[in-house]
Scaffold this motif. Structure first.
Motif, mmCIF file in Angstrom:
data_model
loop_
_atom_site.group_PDB
_atom_site.id
_atom_site.type_symbol
_atom_site.label_atom_id
_atom_site.label_comp_id
_atom_site.label_asym_id
_atom_site.label_seq_id
_atom_site.Cartn_x
_atom_site.Cartn_y
_atom_site.Cartn_z
ATOM 1 N N ILE A 228 0.775 -1.188 0.189
ATOM 2 C CA ILE A 228 -0.148 -0.050 -0.005
ATOM 3 C C ILE A 228 0.891 1.318 0.224
ATOM 4 O O ILE A 228 1.585 1.247 0.892
ATOM 5 N N ILE A 229 0.612 2.035 -0.970
ATOM 6 C CA ILE A 229 1.575 3.425 -1.194
ATOM 7 C C ILE A 229 0.424 4.558 -0.866
ATOM 8 O O ILE A 229 -0.558 4.698 -1.543
ATOM 9 N N SER A 233 4.634 7.057 -0.550
ATOM 10 C CA SER A 233 5.632 6.393 0.413
ATOM 11 C C SER A 233 4.909 5.051 0.840
ATOM 12 O O SER A 233 3.777 5.027 0.882
ATOM 13 N N ALA A 234 5.752 4.004 1.241
ATOM 14 C CA ALA A 234 5.404 2.566 1.392
ATOM 15 C C ALA A 234 4.852 2.876 2.734
ATOM 16 O O ALA A 234 5.536 3.477 3.677
#
Length: 458
Positions: A228-229, A233-234
């Protein structure tokens, strides 16, 4: 000359202390009458008679001395003996023995390799290199309740797997076991690393003398997943499609003889779950109006689908699939990112396991149920399924993790209470593995010619 030799033997025997009254009497009688007997033996008319008497008397003494030694051995009953002297081989008279139920006992000799002797030992698992000073955790071995677990025999292992390909399928703990196995086997033959991906997650090693290939196939969940981004950003959470397999490992099945399959720790994140393209719930998402199905739900679905794909592989030869059960993380006083630590220096006894293993034991039961179902289906197709049931043994080893001693430069102050030091208790997983392979080798895999198929980039 004979008298001198006998005298030297007598001096060594004098150091042994017979424990029973009968033994003491024979011992005293032997010391008093030994010279008389020797004199009588030299008298020719009675040579045979007195020689026979001397032999019988000496035999009784040796028997008593051996009983004395046996008593001394049994007096160390407090679980302190060296299993390397064990000759019991599970699979013969101990076929029904449960290797996975037991306790840890002291082993004075320690591991079969050191953090210096193993040239393939990874940097982050080298706990002693990174400042761990206590070494007691290296001096324990697993003792099943009803039999003995023989020490790892690397030549026996290599003879069984010669010409074969073995894959460790899973996350970094699958890699951890593979690295332990490389250290154990490298004493006999140094493997060649023939492939490693950019992130060093998927790798291939080959033992040319035995035409044996080990691969590690990285998959966090066994099923299809995407991180999931948010705002570029991760987040560390994933979208999991529980009805879609991770093709990155399944496409390699046709070249695998032994598949050691495992997974677990990545399910304990804020993950979102899907089936048939439809959102069905989450794990630890803490969102209103969203059902938290828990890690167990996703673990069951993932292992069921993975084992089904192995059974349904039409272009695969007979595969021996071995499920390694859940390996517990053992943080205390917090989690990995909330100050949790693992600073214990010795194992627990079975009765010290909290709550009977709690959720770790629950996840193990889920895995065992799925491998049992897969085994029943696989028998019809000629596939073999087995287990490495490590959960109970590792619940007793909170002392075996790197803790702060893992050389991590970008996460200083964080304890690693998930992976296992090398050398360390994880080496026992491969003791178990050898016994499973011995059992499965009674049902030959058949003629195979692709033992080195994984050599090269794939």
């Amino acid at each position: 000359m004979h008298t001198e030799i006998t005298s030297e033997r007598d001096q060594s025997r004098l150091k042994m202390k017979p424990t029973s009254k009968v033994c003491r009497r024979i011992h005293e009688h032997y010391l008093i009458d030994k010279e008389k007997l020797l004199t009588l033996v030299n008298r020719r008319p009675s040579f045979l008679i007195y020689s026979l008497c001397f032999t019988i008397l000496l035999s009784f003494y040796v028997l008593c001395a051996s009983n004395s030694l046996r008593f001394a051995f049994n007096s160390t009953h407090g679980h302190h003996f060296d299993q390397r002297n064990s000759l019991v081989q599970p699979g013969n008279d101990d076929e029904k023995c449960d290797l996975f139920t037991g306790r840890w006992i002291r082993d004075v000799r320690g591991p079969l390799y050191t953090n210096f002797s193993c040239k393939t030992l990874p940097y982050q698992r080298n706990c002693l290199l990174h400042g761990r000073t206590d070494k007691d955790f290296l001096h324990w071995r697993w003792k099943p309740d009803q039999c003995e677990l023989p020490v790892f025999n690397l030549r026996s292992f290599l003879n069984i797997v010669q010409g074969k390909t073995m894959a460790f399928i899973g996350d970094s703990l699958a890699r951890n076991q593979m690295e332990s196995l490389l250290c154990l086997l490298s004493a006999e033959e140094t493997p060649n690393q023939v492939y490693r991906d950019a992130e060093d997650r998927t790798a291939t090693c080959h033992f040319p003398r035995h035409n044996f290939t080990i691969i590690v196939l990285w998959t966090q969940f066994l099923v299809s997943a995407s991180e999931i981004i948010v705002n570029g950003s991760a987040t560390g959470g994933f979208h999991l499609h529980l009805d879609k397999i991770d093709e990155s490992w399944v496409q390699k099945l046709s070249a695998i003889d032994y598949a050691i399959i495992s997974d677990g720790q990545w399910f304990f994140r804020p993950n979102y779950l899907y089936e048939g393209g439809r959102f069905v719930g989450c794990i630890y998402c803490q969102e209103t109006n969203v059902t938290d199905l828990g890690p167990g739900f996703a673990i069951q679905k993932a292992f069921r689908l993975a084992l089904k794909h192995i059974n349904d592989c039409n272009n695969c030869p007979r595969i021996v699939t071995i499920l390694r059960t859940f390996s517990p993380s053992q943080f205390e006083n917090g989690g990995w990112n909330t100050g949790g630590t693992c600073t214990r220096t010795s194992p627990l006894a079975p009765e010290e396991i909290k709550d009977g293993g709690g959720l770790d034991w629950y996840y193990r039961r889920i895995q065992l149920a799925e491998i049992d179902s897969a085994r029943k289906l696989g028998e019809k197709k000629g596939n073999a399924f087995d287990i490495l049931d490590v959960t109970r043994a590792m619940l007793m080893r909170p002392d075996g993790h790197p803790g702060l001693h893992w050389g991590n430069q970008w996460m200083k102050g964080y304890s690693d209470c998930i992976h296992w030091c090398l050398p360390g208790p994880i080496d026992t997983w491969n003791d178990f593995l050898l016994q499973v392979l011995r059992r499965q080798s009674r049902n030959p895999l058949g003629s195979r010619t692709h033992g080195s198929r994984f050599i090269g980039r794939r």
